[in-house]
Design a protein around this motif. Structure first.
Motif, PDB file in Angstrom:
ATOM      1  N   PRO A 174      47.966  44.145  30.634  1.00 14.63           N
ATOM      2  CA  PRO A 174      47.043  44.075  31.778  1.00 14.63           C
ATOM      3  C   PRO A 174      47.396  45.040  32.912  1.00 14.63           C
ATOM      4  CG  PRO A 174      48.404  42.100  31.658  1.00 14.63           C
ATOM      5  CD  PRO A 174      48.765  42.942  30.467  1.00 14.63           C
ATOM      6  N   VAL A 175      46.393  45.348  33.713  1.00 14.83           N
ATOM      7  CA  VAL A 175      46.580  46.230  34.880  1.00 14.83           C
ATOM      8  C   VAL A 175      47.661  45.677  35.812  1.00 14.83           C
ATOM      9  CG1 VAL A 175      45.440  47.139  36.959  1.00 14.83           C
ATOM     10  CG2 VAL A 175      44.229  47.140  34.782  1.00 14.83           C
ATOM     11  N   CYS A 176      47.767  44.351  35.868  1.00 15.21           N
ATOM     12  CA  CYS A 176      48.774  43.727  36.756  1.00 15.21           C
ATOM     13  C   CYS A 176      50.172  44.291  36.489  1.00 15.21           C
ATOM     14  CB  CYS A 176      48.823  42.219  36.558  1.00 15.21           C
ATOM     15  SG  CYS A 176      47.416  41.366  37.244  1.00 15.21           S
ATOM     16  N   LEU A 177      50.460  44.602  35.225  1.00 14.46           N
ATOM     17  CA  LEU A 177      51.785  45.116  34.902  1.00 14.46           C
ATOM     18  C   LEU A 177      52.036  46.436  35.634  1.00 14.46           C
ATOM     19  CD1 LEU A 177      54.304  44.676  33.027  1.00 14.46           C
ATOM     20  CD2 LEU A 177      53.185  46.241  31.450  1.00 14.46           C
ATOM     21  N   GLU A 178      51.061  47.336  35.549  1.00 11.95           N
ATOM     22  CA  GLU A 178      51.216  48.628  36.244  1.00 11.95           C
ATOM     23  C   GLU A 178      51.246  48.428  37.752  1.00 11.95           C
ATOM     24  OE1 GLU A 178      47.834  50.792  34.610  1.00 11.95           O
ATOM     25  OE2 GLU A 178      49.180  51.897  33.279  1.00 11.95           O
ATOM     26  N   CYS A 179      50.461  47.466  38.209  1.00  9.88           N
ATOM     27  CA  CYS A 179      50.376  47.185  39.644  1.00  9.88           C
ATOM     28  C   CYS A 179      51.735  46.706  40.175  1.00  9.88           C
ATOM     29  CB  CYS A 179      49.304  46.117  39.848  1.00  9.88           C
ATOM     30  SG  CYS A 179      48.758  45.945  41.536  1.00  9.88           S
ATOM     31  N   LYS A 180      52.367  45.819  39.403  1.00 12.53           N
ATOM     32  CA  LYS A 180      53.683  45.282  39.815  1.00 12.53           C
ATOM     33  C   LYS A 180      54.737  46.384  39.775  1.00 12.53           C
ATOM     34  CE  LYS A 180      52.306  42.048  41.210  1.00 12.53           C
ATOM     35  NZ  LYS A 180      52.488  41.813  42.627  1.00 12.53           N
ATOM     36  N   LEU A 181      54.649  47.244  38.733  1.00 13.65           N
ATOM     37  CA  LEU A 181      55.628  48.338  38.637  1.00 13.65           C
ATOM     38  C   LEU A 181      55.524  49.276  39.833  1.00 13.65           C
ATOM     39  CD1 LEU A 181      55.427  49.138  34.804  1.00 13.65           C
ATOM     40  CD2 LEU A 181      57.369  48.148  36.048  1.00 13.65           C
ATOM     41  N   CYS A 227      42.902  51.217  41.507  1.00  8.00           N
ATOM     42  CA  CYS A 227      42.167  50.546  42.602  1.00  8.00           C
ATOM     43  C   CYS A 227      43.075  49.673  43.468  1.00  8.00           C
ATOM     44  CB  CYS A 227      40.987  49.762  42.041  1.00  8.00           C
ATOM     45  SG  CYS A 227      39.844  50.831  41.147  1.00  8.00           S
ATOM     46  N   PRO A 228      43.882  48.769  42.860  1.00  4.73           N
ATOM     47  CA  PRO A 228      44.774  47.964  43.716  1.00  4.73           C
ATOM     48  C   PRO A 228      45.766  48.823  44.501  1.00  4.73           C
ATOM     49  CG  PRO A 228      44.653  47.016  41.518  1.00  4.73           C
ATOM     50  CD  PRO A 228      43.953  48.337  41.453  1.00  4.73           C
ATOM     51  N   SER A 229      46.126  49.981  43.950  1.00  4.37           N
ATOM     52  CA  SER A 229      47.055  50.851  44.691  1.00  4.37           C
ATOM     53  C   SER A 229      46.408  51.388  45.958  1.00  4.37           C
ATOM     54  CB  SER A 229      47.497  52.034  43.826  1.00  4.37           C
ATOM     55  OG  SER A 229      48.141  51.566  42.674  1.00  4.37           O
ATOM     56  N   PRO A 238      38.293  39.797  44.481  1.00  3.28           N
ATOM     57  CA  PRO A 238      38.102  39.359  43.081  1.00  3.28           C
ATOM     58  C   PRO A 238      38.670  40.359  42.084  1.00  3.28           C
ATOM     59  CG  PRO A 238      36.063  40.283  43.926  1.00  3.28           C
ATOM     60  CD  PRO A 238      37.051  40.329  45.070  1.00  3.28           C
ATOM     61  N   CYS A 239      39.979  40.504  42.076  1.00  2.00           N
ATOM     62  CA  CYS A 239      40.639  41.519  41.251  1.00  2.00           C
ATOM     63  C   CYS A 239      40.701  41.074  39.790  1.00  2.00           C
ATOM     64  CB  CYS A 239      42.048  41.786  41.776  1.00  2.00           C
ATOM     65  SG  CYS A 239      42.818  43.179  40.926  1.00  2.00           S
ATOM     66  N   LEU A 240      40.219  41.913  38.896  1.00  2.07           N
ATOM     67  CA  LEU A 240      40.225  41.599  37.463  1.00  2.07           C
ATOM     68  C   LEU A 240      41.441  42.179  36.739  1.00  2.07           C
ATOM     69  CD1 LEU A 240      36.446  42.070  36.474  1.00  2.07           C
ATOM     70  CD2 LEU A 240      37.616  40.028  37.304  1.00  2.07           C
ATOM     71  N   GLY A 241      42.441  42.603  37.514  1.00  4.15           N
ATOM     72  CA  GLY A 241      43.649  43.164  36.915  1.00  4.15           C
ATOM     73  C   GLY A 241      44.289  42.290  35.854  1.00  4.15           C
ATOM     74  N   PRO A 242      44.320  40.960  36.017  1.00  3.14           N
ATOM     75  CA  PRO A 242      44.981  40.129  35.001  1.00  3.14           C
ATOM     76  C   PRO A 242      44.319  40.162  33.628  1.00  3.14           C
ATOM     77  CG  PRO A 242      44.756  38.924  37.079  1.00  3.14           C
ATOM     78  CD  PRO A 242      43.966  40.188  37.228  1.00  3.14           C
ATOM     79  N   VAL A 243      43.031  40.533  33.554  1.00  9.03           N
ATOM     80  CA  VAL A 243      42.342  40.502  32.253  1.00  9.03           C
ATOM     81  C   VAL A 243      41.884  41.893  31.800  1.00  9.03           C
ATOM     82  CG1 VAL A 243      41.566  38.109  32.455  1.00  9.03           C
ATOM     83  CG2 VAL A 243      40.128  39.944  33.378  1.00  9.03           C
ATOM     84  N   ASN A 275      52.797  47.162  44.367  1.00  8.69           N
ATOM     85  CA  ASN A 275      51.638  46.985  45.253  1.00  8.69           C
ATOM     86  C   ASN A 275      51.571  45.546  45.747  1.00  8.69           C
ATOM     87  OD1 ASN A 275      50.630  49.576  44.794  1.00  8.69           O
ATOM     88  ND2 ASN A 275      49.474  48.921  42.999  1.00  8.69           N
ATOM     89  N   PRO A 276      51.125  45.337  46.965  1.00 10.89           N
ATOM     90  CA  PRO A 276      50.792  43.964  47.355  1.00 10.89           C
ATOM     91  C   PRO A 276      49.585  43.509  46.535  1.00 10.89           C
ATOM     92  CG  PRO A 276      50.299  45.513  49.144  1.00 10.89           C
ATOM     93  CD  PRO A 276      50.911  46.307  48.030  1.00 10.89           C
ATOM     94  N   CYS A 277      49.561  42.256  46.129  1.00 12.61           N
ATOM     95  CA  CYS A 277      48.473  41.770  45.269  1.00 12.61           C
ATOM     96  C   CYS A 277      47.222  41.485  46.103  1.00 12.61           C
ATOM     97  CB  CYS A 277      48.913  40.506  44.534  1.00 12.61           C
ATOM     98  SG  CYS A 277      47.604  39.838  43.504  1.00 12.61           S
ATOM     99  N   VAL A 278      46.146  42.233  45.838  1.00 13.80           N
ATOM    100  CA  VAL A 278      44.919  42.054  46.630  1.00 13.80           C
ATOM    101  C   VAL A 278      44.215  40.747  46.284  1.00 13.80           C
ATOM    102  CG1 VAL A 278      44.565  44.542  46.965  1.00 13.80           C
ATOM    103  CG2 VAL A 278      43.469  43.392  45.028  1.00 13.80           C
ATOM    104  N   LEU A 279      44.502  40.205  45.095  1.00 15.29           N
ATOM    105  CA  LEU A 279      43.908  38.912  44.720  1.00 15.29           C
ATOM    106  C   LEU A 279      44.526  37.806  45.568  1.00 15.29           C
ATOM    107  CD1 LEU A 279      42.145  37.301  42.625  1.00 15.29           C
ATOM    108  CD2 LEU A 279      44.179  37.174  41.200  1.00 15.29           C
ATOM    109  N   ILE A 280      45.826  37.859  45.738  1.00 14.02           N
ATOM    110  CA  ILE A 280      46.518  36.803  46.488  1.00 14.02           C
ATOM    111  C   ILE A 280      46.448  37.071  47.993  1.00 14.02           C
ATOM    112  CG2 ILE A 280      48.798  35.780  46.941  1.00 14.02           C
ATOM    113  CD1 ILE A 280      49.403  36.281  43.945  1.00 14.02           C
TER     114      ILE A 280
HETATM  115  S1  SF4 Z   1      46.244  43.345  42.836  1.00 15.05           S
HETATM  116 FE1  SF4 Z   1      45.111  42.894  40.977  1.00 15.05          FE
HETATM  117  S2  SF4 Z   1      46.111  44.137  39.422  1.00 15.05           S
HETATM  118 FE2  SF4 Z   1      47.518  44.010  41.140  1.00 15.05          FE
HETATM  119  S3  SF4 Z   1      48.834  42.244  40.665  1.00 15.05           S
HETATM  120 FE3  SF4 Z   1      47.151  41.502  41.916  1.00 15.05          FE
HETATM  121  S4  SF4 Z   1      45.645  40.761  40.459  1.00 15.05           S
HETATM  122 FE4  SF4 Z   1      47.048  42.104  39.338  1.00 15.05          FE
END
Ligand code: SF4
Ligand code: SF4
Length: 261
Positions: free
Chosen positions: A167-174, A201-203, A187-192, A177-182
């Protein structure tokens, strides 16, 4: 491109296009220099004027099947290719045109654009695998160059590539990035969604809207529940989840919680 005697012994590659935006073609064109020592490009109508139509070791096909002649062309490509690789979201999932065709009739869309006299014939857009056997699928919008080169290297070594879709979340965490969903309730679809874009986009502080198509085993029901808990309506959530592909195809390949569709 001219062909030397030495090049004639190299594996043959073709790069073909159906109905798409040519994004994949540009990525390949940008990276052609890295491929040229190892392959002979026998057909690439986007990039060269002289193209052959004989048997090919590998054909990369971008674009969805959206017009009657796309079907004929795709079948011809299949019969000429040892390996046929779908590249890009259009070829793999049908992309936005397939999503749109699930919500309104093609005839109505043609009429809205061209009036009574449409100069083209169109079909409801579909991915390649609806019509022919596809040996491997590399999603992306457009594809990632490193993934493309890695897939090509595998094929040149005579085996099908193993393509993972984390999932995109993996690249986002690497990227830390602060999580825009949390943190922003977006409505970030990174997890799926399948990674490969580098969490673009989250970057930039925006929510992922799923343009690469689903990741491996996406937990769609859980994603829908989380977004609903954040105040988004179910129809809005489903519409967002179904933007980049034909919903029946998207959800048919989404196991184990396909019942969200
Ligand atoms: S911002 Fe989106 S892609 Fe990044 S960790 Fe949060 S839910 Fe995943
Ligand atoms: S929408 Fe998602 S998959 Fe597409 S570029 Fe943005 S972050 Fe990447």
């Amino acid at each position: 491109m001219t062909t030397t005697t030495e090049q004639k012994t190299l594996p043959c590659i073709a790069v073909e296009s159906l109905t798409g935006c040519a994004g994949e073609l540009l990525v390949i064109l940008d990276n052609l220099e890295q491929l040229l020592p190892f392959v002979r490009i026998v057909s690439f109508p986007f990039a060269q004027s002289k193209n052959e139509c004989g048997p090919v070791d590998i054909t990369f096909v971008e674009g969805s099947v959206s017009q009657p002649h796309d079907i004929e062309k795709l079948k011809r490509i299949r019969s000429n290719s040892r390996w046929l690789i779908a590249i890009g979201n259009c070829a793999v999932w049908g992309c936005v045109q397939a999503g749109a065709c699930s919500r309104c009739h093609v005839e109505d869309m043609l009429h809205a654009v061209y009036g009574d006299e449409s100069p083209i014939k169109a079909l409801p857009a579909r991915p390649l695998s609806d019509f022919v056997h596809v040996d491997a699928m590399l999603s992306g919008c457009p594809i990632n160059a490193t993934q493309f080169l890695s897939v090509t290297a595998s094929l040149l070594k005579d085996h099908l590539p193993y393509i993972t879709h984390k999932p995109v979340c993996l690249e986002c965490k690497l990227r830390e990035n602060p999580c825009v969903l949390i943190e922003k309730n977006l409505p970030c679809l990174g997890p799926v969604t399948a990674a490969g874009c580098g969490a673009l986009c989250p970057s930039l502080g925006a929510a992922c809207y799923g343009c690469w198509g689903p990741c491996q085993s996406p937990q769609m029901a859980a994603m829908a529940t989380i977004l609903q808990e954040k105040g988004y309506q179910l129809d809005e959530v489903l519409s967002r989840l179904q933007t980049f592909g034909a919903p029946d195809t998207l959800f048919a390949r989404m196991k184990p919680d396909a019942e969200v569709a």
